[in-house]
Scaffold this motif. Structure first.
Motif, PDB file in Angstrom:
ATOM      1  N   ALA A 149       0.825  -1.208   0.000  1.00  0.00           N
ATOM      2  CA  ALA A 149       0.000   0.000   0.000  1.00  0.00           C
ATOM      3  C   ALA A 149       0.859   1.259   0.000  1.00  0.00           C
ATOM      4  CB  ALA A 149      -0.932  -0.014   1.207  1.00  0.00           C
ATOM      5  N   LEU A 150       1.884   1.289   0.834  1.00  0.00           N
ATOM      6  CA  LEU A 150       2.765   2.457   0.883  1.00  0.00           C
ATOM      7  C   LEU A 150       3.492   2.661  -0.438  1.00  0.00           C
ATOM      8  CD1 LEU A 150       4.209   2.051   4.475  1.00  0.00           C
ATOM      9  CD2 LEU A 150       2.930   4.040   3.656  1.00  0.00           C
ATOM     10  N   ALA A 151       3.943   1.563  -1.056  1.00  0.00           N
ATOM     11  CA  ALA A 151       4.678   1.677  -2.316  1.00  0.00           C
ATOM     12  C   ALA A 151       3.789   2.196  -3.434  1.00  0.00           C
ATOM     13  CB  ALA A 151       5.290   0.328  -2.692  1.00  0.00           C
ATOM     14  N   VAL A 152       2.546   1.745  -3.492  1.00  0.00           N
ATOM     15  CA  VAL A 152       1.663   2.184  -4.573  1.00  0.00           C
ATOM     16  C   VAL A 152       1.169   3.611  -4.343  1.00  0.00           C
ATOM     17  CG1 VAL A 152      -0.629   1.462  -3.756  1.00  0.00           C
ATOM     18  CG2 VAL A 152      -0.040   1.216  -6.183  1.00  0.00           C
ATOM     19  N   ALA A 153       1.271   4.097  -3.098  1.00  0.00           N
ATOM     20  CA  ALA A 153       0.843   5.459  -2.778  1.00  0.00           C
ATOM     21  C   ALA A 153       1.981   6.470  -2.868  1.00  0.00           C
ATOM     22  CB  ALA A 153       0.226   5.506  -1.381  1.00  0.00           C
ATOM     23  N   GLY A 154       3.161   6.038  -3.291  1.00  0.00           N
ATOM     24  CA  GLY A 154       4.268   6.971  -3.466  1.00  0.00           C
ATOM     25  C   GLY A 154       5.514   6.681  -2.669  1.00  0.00           C
ATOM     26  N   GLY A 155       5.492   5.648  -1.824  1.00  0.00           N
ATOM     27  CA  GLY A 155       6.678   5.291  -1.065  1.00  0.00           C
ATOM     28  C   GLY A 155       7.771   4.739  -1.971  1.00  0.00           C
ATOM     29  N   GLN A 156       9.015   5.049  -1.641  1.00  0.00           N
ATOM     30  CA  GLN A 156      10.152   4.540  -2.418  1.00  0.00           C
ATOM     31  C   GLN A 156      10.926   3.517  -1.591  1.00  0.00           C
ATOM     32  OE1 GLN A 156      11.389   4.816  -5.728  1.00  0.00           O
ATOM     33  NE2 GLN A 156      12.428   3.081  -4.759  1.00  0.00           N
TER      34      GLN A 156
END
Length: 288
Positions: A149-156
């Motif tokens: 979820a964090l990665a698809v929301a902009g997390g790197q």
């Protein structure tokens, strides 16, 4: 208005991996439900019934590593009954039947794409798409699903020093629900600087798999801490976020069914779906 829960199964194609993966869909319908067996579980659903009304918010639920979409059935069915369309992809290579990609860099890269592909497939589906608000997506993730979820929301994410994981932010994602999220790949100071959506962050008090510091990482690294609704679930363990298992599966050797002494998973799952729904209600993008 009385709503029932409809269900259907779809298959989504991943051209990059040259494979397809299943997605279980639950949604509101006016067709009366029946008891349907899905593996060891019994669900009250109306198979292949039409979606009732819309346009509705789409919620993608990402399961933990080596797990299954059905272990989050209490949350999914409650949201569907409340008017949400819930899509639950089975992550290829990282599910209960196939762990060939678990704990690999490729899995870190591919999981967020599975979410994007699921959204693409549903929004373009001739029957489902017209009932969706395609620019207002929420993602719920548990454990590795929280990472996703964090990665698809902009997390790197970073797989190691200098090992940047190639992921793509999906601007359609407008809210996250993170349950005991696995966040160790976001250790650099700017890893979460592009995560700017509201977050419901739930961590378990006695979680040995994704301890509290992993939730704290989210609080420390996102640009606006005021965007996070944070809660520590007292006496809970890592698997307490999974729906209660049928009695025959509650054996001492089956770790996903175990909780810290004194924790009442059934009672917790009468509250958890409501808390998630209330958060999603608050963060839904106004229409018109």
């Amino acid at each position: 208005m009385i709503r029932f829960v409809g269900s259907r199964r779809l298959v989504v194609r991943d051209e990059v991996q040259d494979l397809s993966f299943p997605v279980l869909l639950m949604y509101p319908t006016h067709v009366p439900a029946e008891i349907v067996a899905m593996g060891p579980y019994s669900l009250e659903v109306a198979p292949n019934a039409p979606v009732d009304g819309g346009p509705r918010r789409l919620v993608v639920l990402s399961h933990g590593s080596g797990s299954s979409p059905l272990v989050y059935r209490t949350i999914a069915s409650h949201l569907a009954r409340s008017g949400y369309v819930v899509a639950m992809p089975e992550h290829p290579g990282d599910n209960r039947n196939d762990r060939s990609m678990s704990e690999t860099v490729e899995n870190l890269r591919d999981r967020p794409r599975h979410v994007r592909l699921t959204v693409d497939a549903l929004c373009s589906d001739a029957e489902i798409g017209p009932h969706l608000r395609g620019d207002d997506i929420a993602v719920i993730g548990h454990s590795m699903g929280g990472y996703t979820a964090l990665a698809v929301a902009g997390g790197q994410p970073w797989a190691g020093p200098g090992q940047r994981v190639e992921v793509t932010k999906d601007p359609r994602v407008k809210a996250l629900v993170l349950m005991a999220p696995a966040t160790g790949w976001f250790g650099l100071n700017d890893s979460l600087q592009d995560v700017t959506v509201p977050i419901l962050l739930l961590v378990a008090e006695h979680d040995r798999m994704t301890p509290r510091w992993q939730g704290q990482l989210v609080l420390d690294l996102i640009p606006d801490r005021a965007q996070v609704t944070f809660k520590i679930v007292e006496n809970a363990g890592h698997f307490s976020f999974l729906s209660p298992f049928p009695p025959p599966m509650r054996t001492p050797g089956f770790l996903p069914a175990s909780d810290p002494a004194g924790f009442d998973r059934e009672a917790f799952h009468r509250e958890l779906p409501q808390d998630v729904r209330e958060f999603l209600d608050r963060t839904s993008t106004p229409r018109g």
